[in-house]
Design a protein around this motif. Structure first.
Motif, PDB file in Angstrom:
ATOM      1  N   GLY B 100       0.821  -1.211   0.000  1.00 39.47           N
ATOM      2  CA  GLY B 100       0.000   0.000   0.000  1.00 39.47           C
ATOM      3  C   GLY B 100       0.856   1.263   0.000  1.00 39.47           C
ATOM      4  O   GLY B 100       0.494   2.268  -0.617  1.00 39.47           O
ATOM      5  N   LEU B 101       2.002   1.195   0.693  1.00 41.06           N
ATOM      6  CA  LEU B 101       2.902   2.357   0.745  1.00 41.06           C
ATOM      7  C   LEU B 101       3.522   2.587  -0.623  1.00 41.06           C
ATOM      8  O   LEU B 101       3.726   3.724  -1.051  1.00 41.06           O
ATOM      9  N   LYS B 102       3.809   1.472  -1.339  1.00 42.03           N
ATOM     10  CA  LYS B 102       4.382   1.570  -2.682  1.00 42.03           C
ATOM     11  C   LYS B 102       3.386   2.273  -3.606  1.00 42.03           C
ATOM     12  O   LYS B 102       3.770   3.133  -4.400  1.00 42.03           O
ATOM     13  N   GLN B 103       2.097   1.916  -3.488  1.00 44.46           N
ATOM     14  CA  GLN B 103       1.074   2.554  -4.329  1.00 44.46           C
ATOM     15  C   GLN B 103       0.991   4.052  -4.029  1.00 44.46           C
ATOM     16  O   GLN B 103       0.598   4.841  -4.876  1.00 44.46           O
ATOM     17  N   ARG B 104       1.367   4.428  -2.808  1.00 45.66           N
ATOM     18  CA  ARG B 104       1.311   5.839  -2.434  1.00 45.66           C
ATOM     19  C   ARG B 104       2.604   6.568  -2.792  1.00 45.66           C
ATOM     20  O   ARG B 104       2.801   7.722  -2.398  1.00 45.66           O
ATOM     21  N   GLY B 105       3.492   5.863  -3.496  1.00 49.16           N
ATOM     22  CA  GLY B 105       4.684   6.511  -4.030  1.00 49.16           C
ATOM     23  C   GLY B 105       5.801   6.724  -3.029  1.00 49.16           C
ATOM     24  O   GLY B 105       6.707   7.537  -3.264  1.00 49.16           O
ATOM     25  N   LEU B 106       5.795   6.010  -1.919  1.00 53.11           N
ATOM     26  CA  LEU B 106       6.882   6.153  -0.949  1.00 53.11           C
ATOM     27  C   LEU B 106       8.156   5.503  -1.475  1.00 53.11           C
ATOM     28  O   LEU B 106       8.105   4.456  -2.117  1.00 53.11           O
ATOM     29  N   ALA B 107       9.292   6.114  -1.185  1.00 50.08           N
ATOM     30  CA  ALA B 107      10.580   5.558  -1.613  1.00 50.08           C
ATOM     31  C   ALA B 107      10.848   4.284  -0.816  1.00 50.08           C
ATOM     32  O   ALA B 107      10.338   4.110   0.286  1.00 50.08           O
TER      33      ALA B 107
END
Lengths: 262, 352
Positions: B100-107
């Motif tokens: 989910g964090l990846k989908q939110r564009g987090l490095a």
């Protein structure tokens, strides 16, 4: 403790293996024969018939066409087959049942009828160029494999995973690429191999779709045999066999053969 | 940032069947509300509508001041925990939580750090590199919980999250879920068919039947003061006795059941009593005595419950289940009197 085998059963098993393997042994033997006609057992041993293949422009050209048609046709069939298999499984309840049968029709209809139908519809009806007709025809011929084999791995796919991905912020197409595809990878590879081998070996559909200047390797083999009855045919066959064995060996080494029969 | 969830007159259809009828519910910021009901009552449909997997035929869904009704599922920012865990089988525990964090564009370093911190909280940090297939059911559900919590959603939804776990683990997990939900103050909607689970975990419980909410109250109120016969039966009132008032003397009401049995009930103890009513009694709410005032009964089978004896009793008003004291076991065929105890009984309006 050894299991006792009935002598008749043993003999029967040996006969089965004999009839399965003997033609292959004869082909390999004939390909090596140092004569200008097909014969078995080989008289003298030579590799010149193999060399002959590579000197004959027609074989080289049709082999390349066969590879191109098989690759493009398989690609096209997967492009249609994967989304179709997905839809058939995802919306199994909503979709009418005959729809999945529709996608197996190309292997249910006699191939010769299917080939003729393709000639009437795409080559004559749509007036497509020979090469395009071949690619489209092969794609349709092998579509059942794409739909069925990919469908088999989708049947055990839990679609709530897709919902989990979407709830975590993944849009539908990206969900398909990052969550669905990696989990049906084995099915996609299996479908590719089955479809590719079916395409590269196909005669009955190709015979209708090949035209002036463009032919596939199996059609060229037939044409060559009608004119010359020399061991070149046998050596081409051996090469085709080796390609198939090679593909299988790669599958076995990377994924294990059992997954083709799953 | 806690917000409230408001569902306004939501209706949904599967084909031509209406599965949700004008359903309204509002979950306050930080509150955990359960939807409780048997299968087919519309509780999962409600959750799927809020998640965006289904489209309502009418009604609105709002989260804080955002209108979710027409938003696609991936734009709703809701944490979901599924019954079958729905972990990504091809990703490690860490990658599942970080998804989910990846989908939110987090490095990557950022999301690894946050996912690991969340795994620490659910006690699974040592298993971060495992694939889901190598986890037990309880561990899988913890990963699913961590995956839903790590995106810090304004709303968490649970779809029967404990149904696939064994009894002991279910109790541990529901305590854990409640603690995490409280600590984060996340507004939550929890779907279950298990009454004990719903009552133990929720601030309020909505009892659902046939696409409607019958009663939305705290577990205490539901347990003691159900508003209708259906809810009363659902929360364990074994005996529902239909009665008619025949005489009123100040606070004391004389009422008659079918078969002519008469009871004197005090409105000071039972609350206001209408002319037509249902007396709902738990088995514990009927004292079994050898004599006195009450419903005359002939005792049937006696069952030992550990804390009491339970009797199946024949009365003029029909079969009644009542619990008698361990100190005075009575045999089948004995005559007794069943006296309703006001604190364990309630008065229902038959029209509800």
């Amino acid at each position: 403790m050894a299991t006792r085998i009935h002598p008749l059963l043993g003999a029967f098993a040996i006969l089965v293996f004999f009839f399965l393997l003997a033609p292959l042994v004869i082909i390999v033997g004939s390909a090596l024969s140092d004569t200008t006609f097909l014969t078995f057992p080989p008289q003298g041993l030579t590799l010149r018939w193999f060399a002959n293949i590579f000197q004959m422009e027609a074989f080289r050209r049709t082999a390349i066409t066969s590879l191109q048609v098989a690759l493009l046709g398989t690609g096209l069939s997967l492009l249609i087959g994967i989304p179709a298999a997905y839809a058939l499984n995802r919306y199994r309840v909503e979709l009418p049942r005959w729809l999945s049968t529709l996608f197996v029709l190309p292997i249910l209809v006699p191939e010769i009828v299917f080939g003729f139908a393709l000639l009437k519809s795409i080559t004559i009806g749509l007036g497509l160029p020979v090469f395009i007709s071949l690619v489209v025809g092969h794609a349709l011929l092998i579509l059942p494999y794409s739909v069925r084999v990919v469908g088999a791995s989708l049947a055990s796919f839990d679609f709530s995973i897709e919902e989990a991905a979407r709830s975590l912020g993944c849009p539908p197409l990206k969900t398909f690429m990052t969550v669905v595809l990696p989990n049906i990878r084995a099915g996609v590879i299996a479908a590719f191999i089955l479809a590719f081998i079916t395409s590269i070996n196909d005669v009955s559909v190709s015979v209708f779709l090949t035209g002036p200047g463009i032919s596939t390797l199996p059609i060229q083999i037939l044409a060559h045999m009608e004119q010359f009855f020399d061991p070149t045919i046998a050596s081409v066959s051996v090469l085709l066999m080796l390609v198939t064995v090679g593909v299988m060996a790669i599958v076995e080494a990377t994924l294990g053969l059992t997954f083709l029969t799953k | 940032m806690t917000v409230s969830l408001t569902i306004e007159s939501l209706s949904a259809h599967y084909g031509t069947t209406q599965v949700l009828k004008d359903l309204s519910i509002s979950v306050a910021a930080g509150e955990l509300v359960s939807l409780l009901g048997s299968s087919g009552c519309g509780k999962t449909t409600t959750l799927r509508l809020v998640a965006g997997f289904l489209q309502p035929t009418s009604g609105r869904i709002r989260l804080g001041n955002r209108d979710l009704t027409t938003l696609p599922a991936h734009a709703r920012n809701i944490g979901l925990v599924f019954q079958n865990y729905a972990l990504f089988p091809h990703l490690t525990v860490l990658d599942n939580v970080a998804f989910g964090l990846k989908q939110r564009g987090l490095a990557k370093p950022d999301r690894t750090k946050r996912a690991m911190a969340m795994l620490e909280r659910v006690g699974l940090a040592p298993l971060a590199d495992r694939l889901p297939a190598a986890l037990s059911g309880g561990q899988k559900q913890r990963v699913a919980l961590a995956r839903a919590l790590v995106i810090e959603p304004p709303l968490l939804m649970f779809d029967e999250p404990l149904s696939n776990l064994d009894a002991k683990l279910r109790i541990d997990m529901r305590v854990e879920i409640r603690q995490l939900q409280r600590a984060n103050g996340t507004t939550s909607l929890y779907v279950t068919h298990d009454q004990e689970e719903a009552f133990s975990i929720s601030d309020r419980v909505a009892i659902m039947n046939a696409g409607r909410i019958l009663q939305l109250d705290t577990p205490e109120v539901l347990y003691q003061k159900p508003a209708s016969a259906f809810v009363a039966r659902f929360v364990g009132f074994e005996n529902l006795i239909r009665m008619k008032v025949v005489d009123r003397q100040s606070a004391i009401v004389t009422a008659e059941a079918t078969g002519g049995t008469r009871l004197h009930l005090s409105q000071d103890l039972f609350g206001p009593i209408k002319d037509d009513f249902i007396l709902a009694c738990r088995a514990d709410g009927l004292a079994v005595r050898r004599e006195g005032e009450g419903i005359p009964a002939v005792l049937g089978t006696r069952t030992y419950l550990g804390r009491a004896y339970q009797y199946k009793c024949e009365t003029a008003a029909g079969e009644i289940t009542a619990n008698g004291p361990l100190s005075d076991p009575l045999d089948a065929g004995a005559r007794a009197v069943l006296t309703p105890l006001p604190e364990q009984c309630c008065i229902l309006d038959p029209e509800n």
